[in-house]
Design a protein around this motif. Structure first.
Motif, PDB file in Angstrom:
ATOM      1  N   ARG A 209      -2.188  -8.446 -11.008  1.00  0.00           N
ATOM      2  CA  ARG A 209      -1.996  -6.825 -11.060  1.00  0.00           C
ATOM      3  C   ARG A 209      -0.833  -6.470 -11.720  1.00  0.00           C
ATOM      4  O   ARG A 209      -0.011  -7.082 -12.034  1.00  0.00           O
ATOM      5  N   ARG A 216       3.213   0.433  -5.282  1.00  0.00           N
ATOM      6  CA  ARG A 216       2.186   1.273  -4.679  1.00  0.00           C
ATOM      7  C   ARG A 216       1.869   0.740  -3.205  1.00  0.00           C
ATOM      8  O   ARG A 216       2.036   1.670  -2.256  1.00  0.00           O
ATOM      9  N   ASP A 217       1.254  -0.245  -3.104  1.00  0.00           N
ATOM     10  CA  ASP A 217       0.835  -0.823  -2.003  1.00  0.00           C
ATOM     11  C   ASP A 217       2.013  -1.014  -0.830  1.00  0.00           C
ATOM     12  O   ASP A 217       1.849  -0.917   0.337  1.00  0.00           O
ATOM     13  N   LEU A 220       3.399   2.310   0.418  1.00  0.00           N
ATOM     14  CA  LEU A 220       2.089   2.736   1.594  1.00  0.00           C
ATOM     15  C   LEU A 220       1.988   1.685   2.676  1.00  0.00           C
ATOM     16  O   LEU A 220       1.001   2.135   3.534  1.00  0.00           O
ATOM     17  N   ARG A 221       2.657   0.778   2.803  1.00  0.00           N
ATOM     18  CA  ARG A 221       2.703  -0.002   3.714  1.00  0.00           C
ATOM     19  C   ARG A 221       1.515  -0.811   3.753  1.00  0.00           C
ATOM     20  O   ARG A 221       1.061  -1.527   5.065  1.00  0.00           O
ATOM     21  N   ARG A 222       0.789  -1.022   2.781  1.00  0.00           N
ATOM     22  CA  ARG A 222      -0.339  -1.987   2.764  1.00  0.00           C
ATOM     23  C   ARG A 222       0.000  -3.348   2.641  1.00  0.00           C
ATOM     24  O   ARG A 222      -0.597  -4.475   2.845  1.00  0.00           O
ATOM     25  N   ILE A 223       1.184  -3.680   1.983  1.00  0.00           N
ATOM     26  CA  ILE A 223       1.875  -4.978   1.698  1.00  0.00           C
ATOM     27  C   ILE A 223       3.396  -4.973   2.470  1.00  0.00           C
ATOM     28  O   ILE A 223       4.085  -4.391   2.169  1.00  0.00           O
ATOM     29  N   ASP A 224       3.469  -5.987   3.248  1.00  0.00           N
ATOM     30  CA  ASP A 224       4.766  -6.072   3.788  1.00  0.00           C
ATOM     31  C   ASP A 224       5.107  -7.625   3.403  1.00  0.00           C
ATOM     32  O   ASP A 224       4.459  -8.586   3.668  1.00  0.00           O
TER      33      ASP A 224
END
Length: 230
Positions: A209, A216-217, A220-224
């Motif tokens: 990626r 961005r993830d 947006l808290r899609r990845i911690d």
């Protein structure tokens, strides 16, 4: 490059109107190249692509940011132009970028630092769709145009660094989310800014990626990163 073409290119770069895109187009019209991108950089984790003449120019700039290697990064660090007249010849200096660029239509790439004396604030990245180097006079003129770009970029860069409004606020390929994500990873893992950015790069690379997409993830808290498996 003839004098008329150079003078017109210089005039367009230094014109007060035209936005940031005016910084890229003159290189394409005045030099035997296919595309150009201009990026400003304060550090490895603070880079913005200010303009790109086409999607491939933008992608080549993004690749070097994502991979952490390539001619633009060397030009920025050294203050000298870096010329790759044939991308089909692999580079031991940048194995990842060398492989990635061979998968694009770019047959030659060139990088000129945005330098004012000993101060380096960014890079002009050029590519062409056919292999071949630039003549000595073209290299000199490209460097001179890069200096003109540097003088145009510096005021906006200083305003952006101080938090004031500038034309940089509307940069399409801004790295603002990368900066924010780096700070979030720093907190999540209780590490340094440099290490946080390196982890962001590594995660993007290992998952095929872009750094922008992963950042961005994170924002947006899609990845911690604290919750990722070791």
């Amino acid at each position: 490059m003839n004098r008329q073409a150079y003078n017109l290119a210089h005039k367009r770069i230094t014109a007060p109107e035209g936005g940031l895109q005016r910084l890229c187009a003159p290189f394409v019209t005045a030099l035997p190249i296919t595309g150009a991108a201009v990026s400003a950089s304060g550090s490895a984790a603070q880079q913005s692509t200010l303009c790109a003449s086409d999607s491939l120019a933008a992608r080549l700039d993004e690749l070097q940011f994502d991979l952490g290697e390539g001619p633009s990064r060397v030009a920025m660090a050294s203050g000298h132009p870096v010329l790759i007249p044939d991308t089909s010849v692999g580079s031991i200096d940048w194995p990842m970028f060398g492989t990635a660029v061979q998968e694009t239509p770019a047959a030659a790439v060139f990088a000129f630092p945005l330098a004012l004396g000993g101060i380096r604030i960014g890079v002009v990245s050029l590519y062409r769709s056919t292999p071949g180097t630039l003549a000595a006079s073209q290299i000199a003129d490209a460097g001179s145009l890069a200096t003109a770009v540097a003088w145009q970029v510096l005021p906006g860069l200083l305003l952006a660094e101080s938090g004031e409004s500038s034309e940089f606020d509307d940069v399409t390929h801004s790295r603002r989310e990368v900066h924010q994500a780096t700070g979030m990873i720093l907190v999540q893992l209780d590490t340094t800014v440099v290490n946080a950015f390196l982890l962001l790069q590594a995660h993007a690379f290992s998952n095929g990626r872009t750094v922008d997409a992963v950042a961005r993830d994170v924002v947006l808290r899609r990845i911690d990163f604290a919750a990722l498996p070791d």
